[in-house]
Scaffold this motif. Structure first.
Motif, PDB file in Angstrom:
ATOM      1  N   ALA A  90      -4.844 -15.576  -7.665  1.00 25.98           N
ATOM      2  CA  ALA A  90      -5.902 -14.790  -7.006  1.00 25.98           C
ATOM      3  C   ALA A  90      -6.148 -15.240  -5.573  1.00 25.98           C
ATOM      4  O   ALA A  90      -6.728 -14.496  -4.786  1.00 25.98           O
ATOM      5  N   GLY A  91      -5.761 -16.462  -5.240  1.00 27.63           N
ATOM      6  CA  GLY A  91      -5.845 -16.921  -3.862  1.00 27.63           C
ATOM      7  C   GLY A  91      -7.137 -17.586  -3.443  1.00 27.63           C
ATOM      8  O   GLY A  91      -7.363 -17.818  -2.259  1.00 27.63           O
ATOM      9  N   GLY A  92      -8.000 -17.913  -4.394  1.00 25.97           N
ATOM     10  CA  GLY A  92      -9.219 -18.645  -4.049  1.00 25.97           C
ATOM     11  C   GLY A  92     -10.441 -17.759  -3.930  1.00 25.97           C
ATOM     12  O   GLY A  92     -10.379 -16.536  -4.042  1.00 25.97           O
ATOM     13  N   GLN A  98     -13.430 -14.981 -10.639  1.00 24.81           N
ATOM     14  CA  GLN A  98     -13.333 -13.881 -11.598  1.00 24.81           C
ATOM     15  C   GLN A  98     -12.037 -13.983 -12.405  1.00 24.81           C
ATOM     16  O   GLN A  98     -12.025 -13.750 -13.610  1.00 24.81           O
ATOM     17  N   ALA A  99     -10.958 -14.342 -11.727  1.00 22.65           N
ATOM     18  CA  ALA A  99      -9.667 -14.451 -12.410  1.00 22.65           C
ATOM     19  C   ALA A  99      -9.693 -15.528 -13.496  1.00 22.65           C
ATOM     20  O   ALA A  99      -9.091 -15.373 -14.559  1.00 22.65           O
ATOM     21  N   GLY A 146     -15.509 -22.291  -9.175  1.00 21.77           N
ATOM     22  CA  GLY A 146     -16.052 -20.940  -9.172  1.00 21.77           C
ATOM     23  C   GLY A 146     -17.513 -20.917  -8.795  1.00 21.77           C
ATOM     24  O   GLY A 146     -17.953 -20.067  -8.002  1.00 21.77           O
ATOM     25  N   ILE A 147     -18.287 -21.845  -9.340  1.00 21.88           N
ATOM     26  CA  ILE A 147     -19.708 -21.923  -9.001  1.00 21.88           C
ATOM     27  C   ILE A 147     -19.868 -22.210  -7.510  1.00 21.88           C
ATOM     28  O   ILE A 147     -20.729 -21.641  -6.837  1.00 21.88           O
ATOM     29  N   SER A 148     -19.030 -23.067  -6.972  1.00 19.54           N
ATOM     30  CA  SER A 148     -19.090 -23.390  -5.543  1.00 19.54           C
ATOM     31  C   SER A 148     -18.804 -22.170  -4.683  1.00 19.54           C
ATOM     32  O   SER A 148     -19.295 -22.060  -3.554  1.00 19.54           O
ATOM     33  N   SER A 149     -18.014 -21.235  -5.201  1.00 20.03           N
ATOM     34  CA  SER A 149     -17.661 -20.052  -4.424  1.00 20.03           C
ATOM     35  C   SER A 149     -18.772 -19.017  -4.377  1.00 20.03           C
ATOM     36  O   SER A 149     -18.771 -18.141  -3.506  1.00 20.03           O
ATOM     37  N   VAL A 150     -19.733 -19.099  -5.316  1.00 22.42           N
ATOM     38  CA  VAL A 150     -20.790 -18.097  -5.353  1.00 22.42           C
ATOM     39  C   VAL A 150     -22.176 -18.654  -5.064  1.00 22.42           C
ATOM     40  O   VAL A 150     -23.109 -17.886  -4.827  1.00 22.42           O
ATOM     41  N   GLY A 202     -17.524  -5.341  -7.652  1.00 28.36           N
ATOM     42  CA  GLY A 202     -16.164  -5.232  -7.170  1.00 28.36           C
ATOM     43  C   GLY A 202     -15.212  -4.606  -8.141  1.00 28.36           C
ATOM     44  O   GLY A 202     -14.116  -4.224  -7.769  1.00 28.36           O
ATOM     45  N   GLY A 203     -15.611  -4.495  -9.433  1.00 28.48           N
ATOM     46  CA  GLY A 203     -14.761  -3.798 -10.371  1.00 28.48           C
ATOM     47  C   GLY A 203     -13.530  -4.557 -10.760  1.00 28.48           C
ATOM     48  O   GLY A 203     -13.335  -5.715 -10.428  1.00 28.48           O
ATOM     49  N   ALA A 204     -12.643  -3.852 -11.445  1.00 28.26           N
ATOM     50  CA  ALA A 204     -11.467  -4.494 -12.036  1.00 28.26           C
ATOM     51  C   ALA A 204     -10.447  -4.934 -11.007  1.00 28.26           C
ATOM     52  O   ALA A 204      -9.724  -5.892 -11.208  1.00 28.26           O
ATOM     53  N   ALA A 205     -10.377  -4.250  -9.890  1.00 29.64           N
ATOM     54  CA  ALA A 205      -9.312  -4.554  -8.935  1.00 29.64           C
ATOM     55  C   ALA A 205      -9.362  -5.978  -8.437  1.00 29.64           C
ATOM     56  O   ALA A 205      -8.344  -6.587  -8.150  1.00 29.64           O
ATOM     57  N   ASP A 206     -10.588  -6.536  -8.322  1.00 24.53           N
ATOM     58  CA  ASP A 206     -10.711  -7.889  -7.792  1.00 24.53           C
ATOM     59  C   ASP A 206     -10.095  -8.936  -8.691  1.00 24.53           C
ATOM     60  O   ASP A 206      -9.804 -10.048  -8.255  1.00 24.53           O
ATOM     61  N   CYS A 207      -9.917  -8.611  -9.968  1.00 21.19           N
ATOM     62  CA  CYS A 207      -9.394  -9.587 -10.909  1.00 21.19           C
ATOM     63  C   CYS A 207      -7.953  -9.329 -11.261  1.00 21.19           C
ATOM     64  O   CYS A 207      -7.396  -9.975 -12.121  1.00 21.19           O
ATOM     65  N   ALA A 208      -7.336  -8.337 -10.645  1.00 17.45           N
ATOM     66  CA  ALA A 208      -5.972  -7.980 -11.023  1.00 17.45           C
ATOM     67  C   ALA A 208      -5.000  -9.050 -10.613  1.00 17.45           C
ATOM     68  O   ALA A 208      -5.232  -9.791  -9.683  1.00 17.45           O
TER      69      ALA A 208
END
Length: 208
Positions: A90-92, A98-99, A146-150, A202-208
């Protein structure tokens, strides 16, 4: 770590080098969890299928509970590795967060017996609190990242702990609902539900 039980044909204790018997027992246990509806994970059954004496296996495991703990540790290691790979793809950032949530659910659904064992018993992992090093804590590190990112770095530790619990509870509950047949195992639904954590949207696309 996998093994096909049909290929295990060791006829003496001496056939294993030091440490190999423990690894073989764990590998066979994982195979039985994956392929048998009601696997016999007793040490005598494992020893018999490996072709060694029960005494030899007891040198590595004090009893069945010790083997189950080793299998649970392997489960949390596999889960963490799956999440790490998903985050890297996912690249960070929030996309990686989400990934990792999607990867958690997908791994659980693909490994239902091991998932159940991993979060049962006396040595249940505490993904929201542990900060130890080691592969067995990779799932925690992905949650922490993940928590740090949000959440901002200055957010109170209590808020960060609650946020971690929130994220973990969401994916763990979603996985169990799917495994119980209450929700369809639909990749689009999984991605959409995970994307709503912390209002990321962001929907499903963000986790693809």
């Amino acid at each position: 770590m996998t093994v096909n039980a049909n290929t295990v044909n060791i006829k003496s204790d001496e056939a294993y080098h030091h440490g190999d018997l423990r690894a073989a027992a764990i590998a066979l246990g994982l195979e039985k969890l994956a392929s048998q509806e009601v696997p016999d994970l007793g040490l005598r059954a494992i020893a018999r299928e490996l072709g060694v004496s029960a005494t030899a296996l007891y040198r590595h495991f004090a009893g069945k509970e010790a083997l189950l703990e080793a299998l649970a540790a392997e489960g949390i290691r596999q889960l963490g590795a799956s999440q790490k790979a998903a985050a890297q793809r996912a690249g960070g950032g929030t996309a990686a967060f989400q990934a990792t949530g999607v990867a958690y659910v997908e791994w659980a659904v693909a490994n239902p017996a091991l998932f159940a064992l991993t979060f049962a018993g006396k040595t249940r992992p505490n993904l929201a609190m542990s900060d130890a090093d080691g592969d067995e804590n990779e799932a925690f590190r992905q949650l922490q990242a993940g928590i740090s990112s949000v959440l901002p770095a200055m957010a109170p530790s209590a808020d960060r702990a609650s946020a971690a619990m929130h994220a973990w509870s969401l994916v763990h509950g979603l996985a169990n609902l799917i495994l119980a047949g209450q929700i369809d195992d639909d990749p689009q639904v999984i991605r959409s539900v995970v994307a709503h954590t912390f209002g990321l949207g962001g929907g499903a696309a963000d986790c693809a």
